[in-house]
Design a protein around this motif. Structure first.
Motif: not given
Ligand SMILES: [Zn+2]
Length: 63
Positions: A1, A19-24, A45, A61-63
């Motif tokens: 995370m 930041v969780f996936a989808g929150e970005e 990064s 990729q960041f996820s």
């Protein structure tokens, strides 16, 4: 995370956010609740991106 650094374009506050996936992209400023914020690219990064994503289909990729 991953934890990203953000800066609010409204009140100029800088903050870090887990930041969780989808929150970005829909993270409100903790100060003024504005969603007009900019993600700051950290040095690590940025380097990872420049090295690992020469092509557009990098699996890293960041996820
Ligand atoms: Zn703000």
């Amino acid at each position: 995370m991953p934890i990203f650094e953000y800066k609010c374009n409204n009140c100029k506050k800088e903050f870090e956010k887990l930041v969780f996936a989808g929150e970005e992209g829909k993270i409100p400023c903790p100060e003024c609740a504005s969603v007009d914020i900019t993600k700051k690219m950290s040095a690590t990064s940025f380097m990872g991106a420049s090295i690992g994503t020469c092509g557009s289909n990098s699996p890293k990729q960041f996820s």
